[in-house]
Design a protein around this motif. Structure first.
Motif, PDB file in Angstrom:
ATOM      1  N   PRO A   1      36.361  31.025  29.937  1.00  0.00           N
ATOM      2  CA  PRO A   1      35.762  32.220  30.551  1.00  0.00           C
ATOM      3  C   PRO A   1      36.860  33.081  31.147  1.00  0.00           C
ATOM      4  O   PRO A   1      37.875  32.565  31.619  1.00  0.00           O
ATOM      5  CB  PRO A   1      34.884  31.665  31.673  1.00  0.00           C
ATOM      6  CG  PRO A   1      34.799  30.199  31.464  1.00  0.00           C
ATOM      7  CD  PRO A   1      35.992  29.792  30.648  1.00  0.00           C
ATOM      8  N   ALA A   2      36.647  34.402  31.110  1.00  0.00           N
ATOM      9  CA  ALA A   2      37.523  35.293  31.854  1.00  0.00           C
ATOM     10  C   ALA A   2      37.160  35.137  33.320  1.00  0.00           C
ATOM     11  O   ALA A   2      35.988  35.037  33.666  1.00  0.00           O
ATOM     12  CB  ALA A   2      37.299  36.729  31.412  1.00  0.00           C
ATOM     13  N   SER A   3      38.165  35.088  34.167  1.00  0.00           N
ATOM     14  CA  SER A   3      37.865  35.098  35.593  1.00  0.00           C
ATOM     15  C   SER A   3      37.121  36.384  35.925  1.00  0.00           C
ATOM     16  O   SER A   3      37.418  37.450  35.402  1.00  0.00           O
ATOM     17  CB  SER A   3      39.151  35.027  36.395  1.00  0.00           C
ATOM     18  OG  SER A   3      38.847  35.337  37.738  1.00  0.00           O
ATOM     19  N   GLN A   4      36.116  36.285  36.792  1.00  0.00           N
ATOM     20  CA  GLN A   4      35.374  37.470  37.205  1.00  0.00           C
ATOM     21  C   GLN A   4      36.126  38.210  38.312  1.00  0.00           C
ATOM     22  O   GLN A   4      35.663  39.203  38.821  1.00  0.00           O
ATOM     23  CB  GLN A   4      33.975  37.074  37.676  1.00  0.00           C
ATOM     24  CG  GLN A   4      33.143  36.430  36.581  1.00  0.00           C
ATOM     25  CD  GLN A   4      32.918  37.341  35.394  1.00  0.00           C
ATOM     26  OE1 GLN A   4      32.326  38.390  35.530  1.00  0.00           O
ATOM     27  NE2 GLN A   4      33.419  36.954  34.222  1.00  0.00           N
ATOM     28  N   ASP A   5      37.287  37.724  38.663  1.00  0.00           N
ATOM     29  CA  ASP A   5      38.055  38.327  39.750  1.00  0.00           C
ATOM     30  C   ASP A   5      39.534  38.169  39.422  1.00  0.00           C
ATOM     31  O   ASP A   5      40.030  37.053  39.321  1.00  0.00           O
ATOM     32  CB  ASP A   5      37.713  37.588  41.054  1.00  0.00           C
ATOM     33  CG  ASP A   5      38.554  38.069  42.220  1.00  0.00           C
ATOM     34  OD1 ASP A   5      38.409  37.513  43.311  1.00  0.00           O
ATOM     35  OD2 ASP A   5      39.386  38.986  42.027  1.00  0.00           O
TER      36      ASP A   5
ATOM     37  N   MET B   1      42.038  38.411  41.156  1.00  0.00           N
ATOM     38  CA  MET B   1      42.811  37.752  42.215  1.00  0.00           C
ATOM     39  C   MET B   1      42.528  36.247  42.266  1.00  0.00           C
ATOM     40  O   MET B   1      43.197  35.519  42.991  1.00  0.00           O
ATOM     41  CB  MET B   1      42.450  38.351  43.576  1.00  0.00           C
ATOM     42  CG  MET B   1      42.757  39.825  43.704  1.00  0.00           C
ATOM     43  SD  MET B   1      44.534  40.118  43.621  1.00  0.00           S
ATOM     44  CE  MET B   1      44.996  39.569  45.290  1.00  0.00           C
ATOM     45  N   ALA B   2      41.517  35.809  41.549  1.00  0.00           N
ATOM     46  CA  ALA B   2      41.050  34.430  41.708  1.00  0.00           C
ATOM     47  C   ALA B   2      42.174  33.434  41.475  1.00  0.00           C
ATOM     48  O   ALA B   2      42.946  33.558  40.540  1.00  0.00           O
ATOM     49  CB  ALA B   2      39.907  34.150  40.742  1.00  0.00           C
ATOM     50  N   GLY B   3      42.228  32.460  42.333  1.00  0.00           N
ATOM     51  CA  GLY B   3      43.141  31.357  42.108  1.00  0.00           C
ATOM     52  C   GLY B   3      44.556  31.623  42.574  1.00  0.00           C
ATOM     53  O   GLY B   3      45.400  30.752  42.563  1.00  0.00           O
ATOM     54  N   ARG B   4      44.816  32.836  43.038  1.00  0.00           N
ATOM     55  CA  ARG B   4      46.193  33.186  43.345  1.00  0.00           C
ATOM     56  C   ARG B   4      46.787  32.318  44.440  1.00  0.00           C
ATOM     57  O   ARG B   4      47.940  31.916  44.353  1.00  0.00           O
ATOM     58  CB  ARG B   4      46.242  34.630  43.808  1.00  0.00           C
ATOM     59  CG  ARG B   4      47.347  35.316  43.103  1.00  0.00           C
ATOM     60  CD  ARG B   4      47.674  36.621  43.701  1.00  0.00           C
ATOM     61  NE  ARG B   4      47.933  37.512  42.578  1.00  0.00           N
ATOM     62  CZ  ARG B   4      48.316  38.737  42.698  1.00  0.00           C
ATOM     63  NH1 ARG B   4      48.450  39.262  43.892  1.00  0.00           N
ATOM     64  NH2 ARG B   4      48.552  39.465  41.651  1.00  0.00           N
ATOM     65  N   ALA B   5      45.978  32.037  45.438  1.00  0.00           N
ATOM     66  CA  ALA B   5      46.477  31.262  46.572  1.00  0.00           C
ATOM     67  C   ALA B   5      46.226  29.762  46.379  1.00  0.00           C
ATOM     68  O   ALA B   5      46.400  28.973  47.285  1.00  0.00           O
ATOM     69  CB  ALA B   5      45.804  31.736  47.860  1.00  0.00           C
ATOM     70  N   THR B   6      45.834  29.396  45.151  1.00  0.00           N
ATOM     71  CA  THR B   6      45.471  28.013  44.874  1.00  0.00           C
ATOM     72  C   THR B   6      46.714  27.166  44.616  1.00  0.00           C
ATOM     73  O   THR B   6      47.626  27.628  43.939  1.00  0.00           O
ATOM     74  CB  THR B   6      44.603  27.974  43.599  1.00  0.00           C
ATOM     75  OG1 THR B   6      43.590  28.957  43.737  1.00  0.00           O
ATOM     76  CG2 THR B   6      43.990  26.628  43.387  1.00  0.00           C
ATOM     77  N   PRO B   7      46.755  25.932  45.125  1.00  0.00           N
ATOM     78  CA  PRO B   7      47.879  25.043  44.771  1.00  0.00           C
ATOM     79  C   PRO B   7      48.004  24.968  43.251  1.00  0.00           C
ATOM     80  O   PRO B   7      47.004  24.838  42.556  1.00  0.00           O
ATOM     81  CB  PRO B   7      47.461  23.696  45.358  1.00  0.00           C
ATOM     82  CG  PRO B   7      46.464  24.019  46.422  1.00  0.00           C
ATOM     83  CD  PRO B   7      45.790  25.285  46.010  1.00  0.00           C
TER      84      PRO B   7
ATOM     85  N   LEU C   1      41.948  23.930  36.679  1.00  0.00           N
ATOM     86  CA  LEU C   1      40.696  24.680  36.707  1.00  0.00           C
ATOM     87  C   LEU C   1      40.757  25.815  35.687  1.00  0.00           C
ATOM     88  O   LEU C   1      39.817  26.054  34.949  1.00  0.00           O
ATOM     89  CB  LEU C   1      40.452  25.210  38.128  1.00  0.00           C
ATOM     90  CG  LEU C   1      39.089  25.831  38.439  1.00  0.00           C
ATOM     91  CD1 LEU C   1      37.942  24.924  38.058  1.00  0.00           C
ATOM     92  CD2 LEU C   1      39.008  26.177  39.926  1.00  0.00           C
ATOM     93  N   ARG C   2      41.897  26.488  35.634  1.00  0.00           N
ATOM     94  CA  ARG C   2      42.014  27.611  34.715  1.00  0.00           C
ATOM     95  C   ARG C   2      42.021  27.187  33.258  1.00  0.00           C
ATOM     96  O   ARG C   2      41.667  27.961  32.392  1.00  0.00           O
ATOM     97  CB  ARG C   2      43.298  28.403  35.016  1.00  0.00           C
ATOM     98  CG  ARG C   2      43.103  29.468  36.075  1.00  0.00           C
ATOM     99  CD  ARG C   2      44.203  30.509  35.982  1.00  0.00           C
ATOM    100  NE  ARG C   2      45.479  29.957  36.397  1.00  0.00           N
ATOM    101  CZ  ARG C   2      45.944  29.992  37.633  1.00  0.00           C
ATOM    102  NH1 ARG C   2      45.227  30.545  38.593  1.00  0.00           N
ATOM    103  NH2 ARG C   2      47.107  29.490  37.925  1.00  0.00           N
TER     104      ARG C   2
END
Lengths: 333, 333
Positions: A32-36, A38-44, A51-52
């Motif tokens: 899936p394309a992220s709906q955002d 910015m999503a996941g940017r601050a994720t470890p 997840l991606r």
């Protein structure tokens, strides 16, 4: 024009821009394309990557009466097989069955037929917790089209294009039974319903568990739907390698032992519809693959070697080239 | 047995356990399983939720010769329509087209036919950057089965089951043209190829952009494939509401103005295959929806109201019940 030429000429516009893997393997791979943005940017990082990379392996197969099955096939067997051939594509990618859609054209509404068809289909679906999530029913010449979705990590899914020279070539079991059942039937000889060849043709068992186990060990994989020669040919083409198969190493089903040798080779190497897996694995993994025999319960057999070059060659016991001119099944031949 | 009874009896095992939405809407909604149970745990919540809600709307439609299209349809029109009816299902969910698979049974390999079919299909696919990622080709009676994948947020996708009493009911444009083209053809009258009714039948335009805009405003949506009465009936059933449609508010295509009134009502309310959208929206959004007319370029028309109760009722200009006994199209009727 063969089926593959037809696809290449009219439908194949590789490379894929919208999927991780498009036309040309057992499944496409799609995230899936992220709906955002910015999503996941601050994720470890490690966690976010997993997840991606979570996506789907997708495959579709259409079964036509008189082409993929005999008109009088038991409807529960047809329900089973329509899903099984798709699950086999997931197995070849190392994907875990999740859900499927069913499009069904029926000449008439026959309640007993539908009941048995659904029973056969759902028995297999339930075994793999693979849910029917949508579909289409219409009137028309009998046609069953299943599209299946399997969970996978799109970066580590098994593919056809990663075999390396020096790898071993394996098959998950004896081949040729389904083709033998078809041959006998076309010759007017009716095998008993519980004959292993009839079971192979009508109730193929997709190698889903093996596919999941192979994610850690195989460099490439494919399901054997059109015949070993043809399907290994796809691996060779996509991986830009050659493949040698040693005939003496090929497991031959007991039901074929009494046939003339050229017939046996034609059925084992060229017969499709068995839905075993063929896969390649670095020779350093040989012990690990042998250990998977017990874990999978399947008689995995090492039958050849990947080499540089191109094409698939069959070698006899003296490693001389056997020249049977066996071809893969082609729907438009 | 109707098509919907058939599905209910043999194939519908709701509620879905493996998908966010299973059988019974224009699309199923499916998210990949994380490949790591720990994934996202340390993720900032809003961002992680948007990533976790990223999924696919999935729909499949099978088109059969002599049933969904006339045998002599132009192949480029068939290629267009096979994809268009699936994109229309994505539009009804507010999903963004991403990719599709194509399963195709062909009686013979006809290169000119295939060339035109592929041209019609890819022209529409390219307009929406929707990529062909896999498929199956085989010999058999002509049958086209497309499965389409659209990106969406599975929590905010448009569905059939969220209409609320008091909501307005809208349609995206005049209805009945495609059914009129079929009726004329079956009566032996051939309309010109550029007649609006023939274009509506053979080159339906999926309302993809409108579906995306409606995500913020519509409480429910459906595409009108089986006829407005039948399709609004699905919204009413799934949302556990009733729907009143005011006949005087229905936009009637100019091509139908000279027909007898009962014929017009039958075509507009019961004719399928137009692939406009019907949707509901809280009446407080009325101004916003009217603003979408300009943004979408579509003649959005407010045609009714959601009420408590059940079923779809057609009201005349005096808001008395019109009793035409118009039924939706049923493949097994």
């Amino acid at each position: 024009m063969t089926e593959f030429e037809l696809i290449r000429r009219y439908f194949d516009r590789r490379p894929s821009r919208r999927a991780d893997l498009g036309i040309g393997d057992d499944c496409a791979l799609l995230r899936p394309a992220s709906q955002d943005p910015m999503a996941g940017r601050a994720t470890p990082r490690a966690s976010a990557d997993r997840l991606r990379n979570a996506g789907f392996a997708v495959s579709t197969d259409m079964l036509v009466a008189g082409r993929h099955f005999f008109e009088d096939v038991a409807p529960d067997a047809l329900g089973h097989k329509a899903l099984a051939v798709n699950l086999s594509d997931l197995a070849a990618m190392g994907a875990r069955p999740r859900a499927f859609t069913l499009a069904l054209a029926l000449p008439a509404v026959d309640e007993a037929w539908l009941d048995a068809f659904a029973r056969g289909m759902f028995a297999l679906a339930d075994r793999y917790d693979c849910e029917l999530i949508g579909g289409d029913t219409t009137r028309g010449p009998l046609n069953v089209c299943v599209t299946v979705f399997g969970d996978c990590d799109v970066e580590t899914a098994l593919r056809r294009d990663r075999a390396e020279p020096g790898d071993d070539v394996w098959v998950s079991g004896p081949l040729g039974l389904a083709a033998y059942a078809v041959r006998e039937r076309l010759a007017g000889r009716r095998l008993p319903d519980d004959h292993p060849a009839v079971l192979a043709l009508e109730r193929p068992q997709p190698r889903v568990e093996l596919g999941l186990l192979l994610r850690h060990w195989a460099s490439s994989a494919i399901d054997i739907s059109d015949g070993l020669i043809g399907d290994l040919g796809h691996v060779a083409d996509r991986s830009r390698v050659g493949i040698d198969v040693e005939w003496a190493r090929m497991p031959v089903p007991e039901a074929l032992w009494d046939l003339p040798a050229p017939d046996v080779r034609a059925l084992v190497l060229g017969g499709g519809d068995d839905y075993e897996l063929a896969f390649t694995s670095a020779s350093v993994n040989r012990g690990a693959i042998e250990a998977l025999r017990a874990q999978s319960g399947l008689p995995l057999a090492r039958v050849g070697t990947v080499r540089s070059g191109s094409g698939v060659t069959i070698l006899d016991a003296k490693l001389q080239v056997l020249d049977d001119a066996i071809r893969a099944f082609d729907h438009f031949a």
